[in-house]
Design a protein around this motif. Structure first.
Motif, PDB file in Angstrom:
ATOM      1  N   VAL A 118      87.744 -26.909-102.193  1.00 40.39           N
ATOM      2  CA  VAL A 118      87.550 -26.297-103.511  1.00 40.39           C
ATOM      3  C   VAL A 118      88.487 -25.098-103.717  1.00 40.39           C
ATOM      4  O   VAL A 118      89.110 -24.956-104.762  1.00 40.39           O
ATOM      5  CB  VAL A 118      86.082 -25.852-103.686  1.00 40.39           C
ATOM      6  CG1 VAL A 118      85.902 -25.008-104.936  1.00 40.39           C
ATOM      7  CG2 VAL A 118      85.166 -27.060-103.712  1.00 40.39           C
ATOM      8  N   SER A 119      88.594 -24.256-102.694  1.00 38.63           N
ATOM      9  CA  SER A 119      89.470 -23.085-102.817  1.00 38.63           C
ATOM     10  C   SER A 119      90.877 -23.383-102.304  1.00 38.63           C
ATOM     11  O   SER A 119      91.847 -22.803-102.779  1.00 38.63           O
ATOM     12  CB  SER A 119      88.887 -21.901-102.047  1.00 38.63           C
ATOM     13  OG  SER A 119      88.312 -22.324-100.836  1.00 38.63           O
ATOM     14  N   LYS A 131      93.514 -21.716-113.464  1.00 33.51           N
ATOM     15  CA  LYS A 131      93.847 -22.728-114.473  1.00 33.51           C
ATOM     16  C   LYS A 131      93.143 -24.060-114.218  1.00 33.51           C
ATOM     17  O   LYS A 131      93.433 -25.058-114.867  1.00 33.51           O
ATOM     18  CB  LYS A 131      95.359 -22.902-114.549  1.00 33.51           C
ATOM     19  CG  LYS A 131      96.029 -21.707-115.239  1.00 33.51           C
ATOM     20  CD  LYS A 131      97.511 -21.891-115.379  1.00 33.51           C
ATOM     21  CE  LYS A 131      97.848 -23.132-116.204  1.00 33.51           C
ATOM     22  NZ  LYS A 131      99.287 -23.435-116.125  1.00 33.51           N
ATOM     23  N   PHE A 132      92.191 -24.058-113.282  1.00 33.66           N
ATOM     24  CA  PHE A 132      91.388 -25.246-113.041  1.00 33.66           C
ATOM     25  C   PHE A 132      90.149 -25.207-113.916  1.00 33.66           C
ATOM     26  O   PHE A 132      89.438 -24.211-113.932  1.00 33.66           O
ATOM     27  CB  PHE A 132      90.965 -25.339-111.573  1.00 33.66           C
ATOM     28  CG  PHE A 132      92.021 -25.925-110.666  1.00 33.66           C
ATOM     29  CD1 PHE A 132      91.925 -27.239-110.229  1.00 33.66           C
ATOM     30  CD2 PHE A 132      93.126 -25.171-110.291  1.00 33.66           C
ATOM     31  CE1 PHE A 132      92.906 -27.787-109.413  1.00 33.66           C
ATOM     32  CE2 PHE A 132      94.113 -25.710-109.475  1.00 33.66           C
ATOM     33  CZ  PHE A 132      94.002 -27.019-109.029  1.00 33.66           C
ATOM     34  N   GLY A 133      89.908 -26.282-114.645  1.00 36.50           N
ATOM     35  CA  GLY A 133      88.670 -26.401-115.408  1.00 36.50           C
ATOM     36  C   GLY A 133      87.580 -26.936-114.495  1.00 36.50           C
ATOM     37  O   GLY A 133      87.717 -26.893-113.266  1.00 36.50           O
ATOM     38  N   ARG A 134      86.520 -27.481-115.071  1.00 35.58           N
ATOM     39  CA  ARG A 134      85.442 -28.014-114.240  1.00 35.58           C
ATOM     40  C   ARG A 134      85.949 -29.190-113.421  1.00 35.58           C
ATOM     41  O   ARG A 134      86.932 -29.838-113.779  1.00 35.58           O
ATOM     42  CB  ARG A 134      84.245 -28.418-115.097  1.00 35.58           C
ATOM     43  CG  ARG A 134      84.477 -29.699-115.898  1.00 35.58           C
ATOM     44  CD  ARG A 134      83.336 -29.969-116.830  1.00 35.58           C
ATOM     45  NE  ARG A 134      82.074 -30.143-116.105  1.00 35.58           N
ATOM     46  CZ  ARG A 134      80.917 -30.369-116.718  1.00 35.58           C
ATOM     47  NH1 ARG A 134      80.891 -30.452-118.043  1.00 35.58           N
ATOM     48  NH2 ARG A 134      79.821 -30.527-116.029  1.00 35.58           N
ATOM     49  N   SER A 135      85.293 -29.447-112.322  1.00 33.95           N
ATOM     50  CA  SER A 135      85.678 -30.560-111.452  1.00 33.95           C
ATOM     51  C   SER A 135      84.700 -31.724-111.636  1.00 33.95           C
ATOM     52  O   SER A 135      83.689 -31.586-112.316  1.00 33.95           O
ATOM     53  CB  SER A 135      85.683 -30.092-109.995  1.00 33.95           C
ATOM     54  OG  SER A 135      84.454 -29.461-109.690  1.00 33.95           O
ATOM     55  N   GLU A 156      88.886 -33.549-121.261  1.00 31.82           N
ATOM     56  CA  GLU A 156      88.371 -32.289-121.792  1.00 31.82           C
ATOM     57  C   GLU A 156      89.171 -31.088-121.267  1.00 31.82           C
ATOM     58  O   GLU A 156      89.552 -30.207-122.042  1.00 31.82           O
ATOM     59  CB  GLU A 156      86.908 -32.193-121.348  1.00 31.82           C
ATOM     60  CG  GLU A 156      86.152 -30.968-121.761  1.00 31.82           C
ATOM     61  CD  GLU A 156      84.750 -30.997-121.134  1.00 31.82           C
ATOM     62  OE1 GLU A 156      83.942 -31.856-121.508  1.00 31.82           O
ATOM     63  OE2 GLU A 156      84.495 -30.155-120.247  1.00 31.82           O
ATOM     64  N   ASN A 157      89.456 -31.088-119.969  1.00 31.69           N
ATOM     65  CA  ASN A 157      90.235 -29.979-119.399  1.00 31.69           C
ATOM     66  C   ASN A 157      91.655 -29.993-119.947  1.00 31.69           C
ATOM     67  O   ASN A 157      92.231 -28.958-120.271  1.00 31.69           O
ATOM     68  CB  ASN A 157      90.272 -30.076-117.866  1.00 31.69           C
ATOM     69  CG  ASN A 157      88.963 -29.630-117.239  1.00 31.69           C
ATOM     70  OD1 ASN A 157      88.219 -28.839-117.814  1.00 31.69           O
ATOM     71  ND2 ASN A 157      88.671 -30.166-116.062  1.00 31.69           N
ATOM     72  N   LEU A 162      94.142 -27.303-118.914  1.00 31.50           N
ATOM     73  CA  LEU A 162      93.644 -27.000-117.568  1.00 31.50           C
ATOM     74  C   LEU A 162      93.815 -28.154-116.586  1.00 31.50           C
ATOM     75  O   LEU A 162      93.852 -29.320-116.974  1.00 31.50           O
ATOM     76  CB  LEU A 162      92.164 -26.627-117.646  1.00 31.50           C
ATOM     77  CG  LEU A 162      91.813 -25.438-118.545  1.00 31.50           C
ATOM     78  CD1 LEU A 162      90.305 -25.227-118.589  1.00 31.50           C
ATOM     79  CD2 LEU A 162      92.528 -24.176-118.059  1.00 31.50           C
TER      80      LEU A 162
END
Lengths: 258, 258
Positions: A118-119, A131-135, A156-157, A162
């Motif tokens: 994730v990080s 600049k990452f939207g939801r996953s 959507e992103n 994003l």
């Protein structure tokens, strides 16, 4: 002292555990591990037992869900118990749920964090984390049903410029995930829904992040599908608008065709 | 062997480094560290040198940016050099940039990941990672100018039911960040822009994540502003729509008034 400590094993192999995590393992009366919420990846149980100096008991979903009260939670009432899991332990909601159940039983709990895709994924691709939207997660079809959530999340992103991190189901390969996205796109086109991202969106495939054999390759879906990434774990990133520094990094780190 | 290895120190103190990271430090000819992109937090340089068994040279922004070619990169051309930084090393774009410059100079590079607030924050609050939208950073005012980006990011994510992670500038406290958001809201109201989140949005303040003294408290801005979180590092999460499991966790882990 009796307690339940969730220790993250980190991103790839036996040595991605933290010094703090290793100390907790060494002090534990009982060490459990689970690899169904997140994979073994480059870890070998024997190597872990050797390096950590402890016998490790592997638990399955039932042990941590229905049977936790008569198993791991029962032990943690009067023993110092560690539960090992890949990546950061609290990414899996199963572990948050288990922690709440332990607290209800008056069991002291502790979390020792570790590296996680994730990080790590932003830096691995040279993209900027903010600049990452939801996953979303790409899961295998259920009968003839394929979730459209990952596809819709990318749409959507992307509308907002994003990037999207797509987790793949444990063991799933990038090629399989892209084929599922293609099938979703075909279905959406037939249904007259918004579609067309697979030709336009640049994807980055990441295999075995954090390992010596890490592979990072950016391309459009059709080409990426045929690229050999080797063994899982795999994740996918759908790229949004690129800052010039991200563009340069994506070319250098992921040989992006841009 | 000559190379430049970026080693993450992890989320809070000296023992959040991974075994792999520690091995890289022990094998290094030269060990540098920087704490301007991300704070020392619970680390003490002397403790680090003692535990890692190496002298650590602390670099500043200039050393890693303008002066890198005659400093750290020059050394890495014929030495085994490690650069230590808090959290996961590649979250800071400065490090991605430095890696690309090293590659251009033909220097072998490697990244050893570590725990980061980016992946830890979800579990710390009991929120689900895939429900986080893009993140933003709350920075101190520049003269009379205050960035509206964090405020707009919360608005935008909230519209889609998503949570927002707000990083705070190094050393900034939750109370200061909330006051800046309040000032932005006042200005937006005066300008007739969309506003009003501070009374409606539940915020979670997280102090010293991953430490023994970690504090997690959820409340509305006005009350949270007066809550004593103690020393930084601090981050804020603006809560979106809550799944019932998240709601339960937020009450248990962050004493949310809901």
């Amino acid at each position: 002292m009796s307690m339940l400590t969730f220790v993250g094993l980190g991103i790839y192999d036996e040595k991605d555990i933290s010094l703090k995590g290793l100390e907790a393992v060494k002090q534990a009366d009982l060490v459990f591990a689970e690899f169904y919420t997140s994979p073994l990846a480059g870890r070998r149980l024997e190597r872990m037992e050797e390096i950590y100096g402890k016998k490790i008991i592997v638990l399955n979903r039932k042990d941590l869900e229905e049977k936790a009260e008569e198993g791991i939670l029962k032990e943690a009432k009067d023993k110092n118990v560690v539960l090992l899991s890949a990546g950061d332990p609290m990414i899996a909601t199963t572990h948050v749920d288990l922690m709440l159940r332990a607290m209800e039983m008056g069991i002291k709990t502790r979390v020792i964090h570790a590296s996680s895709i994730v990080s790590a994924v932003a830096g691995v691709c040279g993209l900027q984390i903010y600049k990452f939207g939801r996953s979303a997660t790409v899961s295998p079809p259920f009968g003839s049903t394929i979730s459209e959530v990952p596809y819709e999340t990318v749409l959507e992103n992307r509308r907002r410029g994003l990037h999207t991190l797509l987790f793949l189901d444990v063991g799933m390969k990038i090629s399989e995930a892209l084929e599922l996205l293609e099938e979703v796109e075909r279905r959406r086109e037939r249904a007259g829904k918004e579609a067309g991202i697979l030709k336009e969106v640049l994807f980055v495939g990441v295999a075995r992040a954090g390992s010596e054999t890490q592979v990072v390759k950016a391309d459009y879906a059709d080409a990426l599908k045929r690229f050999d990434f080797g063994e899982p774990p795999h994740v996918l990133v759908a790229v949004g608008e690129l800052h010039f520094m991200e563009k340069e990094a994506l070319v250098r780190l992921a040989s992006a065709p841009i």
